[in-house]
Design an enzyme around this catalytic site. Structure first.
Site, PDB file in Angstrom:
ATOM      1  CB  CYS A  86      -6.171  -4.174   8.753  1.00  0.00           C
ATOM      2  SG  CYS A  86      -7.366  -3.903   7.805  1.00  0.00           S
ATOM      3  CG  HIS A 195      -4.332  -8.365   7.556  1.00  0.00           C
ATOM      4  ND1 HIS A 195      -4.926  -7.984   8.715  1.00  0.00           N
ATOM      5  CD2 HIS A 195      -4.614  -7.339   6.646  1.00  0.00           C
ATOM      6  CE1 HIS A 195      -5.996  -7.404   8.516  1.00  0.00           C
ATOM      7  NE2 HIS A 195      -6.372  -6.865   7.175  1.00  0.00           N
ATOM      8  CD  GLU A 197      -3.164 -10.089  11.618  1.00  0.00           C
ATOM      9  OE1 GLU A 197      -2.177  -9.050  10.697  1.00  0.00           O
ATOM     10  OE2 GLU A 197      -4.514  -9.999  10.800  1.00  0.00           O
TER      11      GLU A 197
END
Lengths: 228, 84
Positions: A86, A195, A197
């Site tokens: 990002c 994302h 994560e």
């Protein structure tokens, strides 16, 4: 394997990244402040999402001149795995470690939802744990994820299998060729808008992102640990 | 010293979604004559006089930081003025 999570003023996905590595992946990880002089001792570098320097001027434009970026360039040249997610991707673009630039989303809206991604390049240090052509679910959260590059760059990205992820089904932001993530020529620097994560535990809706981190560790073990 | 005005706009080949939204809004207000809107940034710099060439400096600042030349064009106006 020891990871660095680079923290800029305005990063806000650094804790998620740290959690993914420490608690879900079970590897070593440390936060590194943006003015650090050295990244010695780290095997992998993670540039988290957020709004470094408030996204002033352009996303990633100011972070790119942070002290630590010199070290990140050196690490990139040394072949260490570098992942920018990002805002981290935007910083990699602004710094020239990856080609192209980000525009505002076509809809002009901030988009925050899970999206389907196609793994376009499964044989990289970031994707070896995925199947060829696998479709995965990973959330996006951005207002400026509309990737752009000129035709020549796009042709070069395609030819050398540097487009790692594309949006499958619908493209949320209008990016050229449905691009969600690309890597450098050497294959050790990956930038992506979604994302991973945030997709490391099925309790959070998806654990598809974990394989990306597992791939990095697998690659590192194979090349650095005897009898891996 | 110099007063410098810097204008940064998206390159013509790059679609401007903000400009398009504003154009549509102008059309809906019945300003049908508007055929294009491009949105950009305007910056004012005050630069002290030095032995360095001011224009070369401004150009460098624009291409290194103020504009991203992958998607943006820049132009500038430099005006010399007396410090007050």
């Amino acid at each position: 394997m020891k990871f660095a999570v680079i923290v800029f003023p305005g990063s806000n996905c650094d804790i998620d990244m740290y959690h993914a590595i420490k608690d879900e992946l079970g590897e070593e990880v440390e936060y590194v402040w943006h003015d650090a002089d050295s990244l010695e001792g780290f095997d992998g570098i993670l540039l988290p999402g957020g709004f470094s320097y408030g996204d002033y001027l352009r996303s990633g434009a100011i972070a790119r001149f942070s002290n630590v970026m010199k070290e990140i360039k050196k690490a990139a040249e040394a072949g260490k795995p570098i992942l920018g997610v990002c805002n981290g991707f935007q910083i990699l673009l602004e710094s020239g470690l990856l080609p192209g630039a980000m525009r505002r989303n076509e809809s002009l809206q901030f988009i925050c939802r899970p999206v389907q991604l196609k793994v376009e390049a499964p044989h990289t240090m970031f994707t070896s744990a995925y199947e060829v052509g696998e479709t995965i679910t990973i959330p996006v959260a951005h207002g400026e994820g509309n990737y752009y590059c000129d035709e020549q760059t796009l042709a070069e990205l395609k030819e050398n299998n540097r487009i790692v992820f594309t949006y499958a089904g619908s493209n949320p932001n209008g990016s050229i060729a449905d691009i969600a993530g690309i890597m450098n020529e050497k294959g050790n620097v990956l930038g992506m808008m979604p994302h991973p994560e945030r997709a490391v535990d099925s309790m959070l809706g998806s654990s598809d992102g974990l394989k990306l981190f597992k791939s990095i560790v697998h690659h590192w073990r194979e090349s650095n640990v005897i009898n891996a | 010293m110099y007063k410098v005005k810097v204008y940064v706009t998206l390159r013509e080949s790059v679609l401007d979604p903000q400009g398009n939204a504003v154009k549509q809004s102008l059309h809906s207000m019945s300003y049908k004559e508007v055929s294009d809107v491009r949105i950009g940034k305007y910056m004012e710099l005050t630069i002290e006089k030095s032995e360095k060439d001011v224009e070369a400096q401004v150009k460098e600042m624009c291409s290194r930081l103020l504009a991203n030349t992958v998607i943006e064009d820049f132009r500038y106006e430099i005006e010399e003025c007396v410090a007050q």
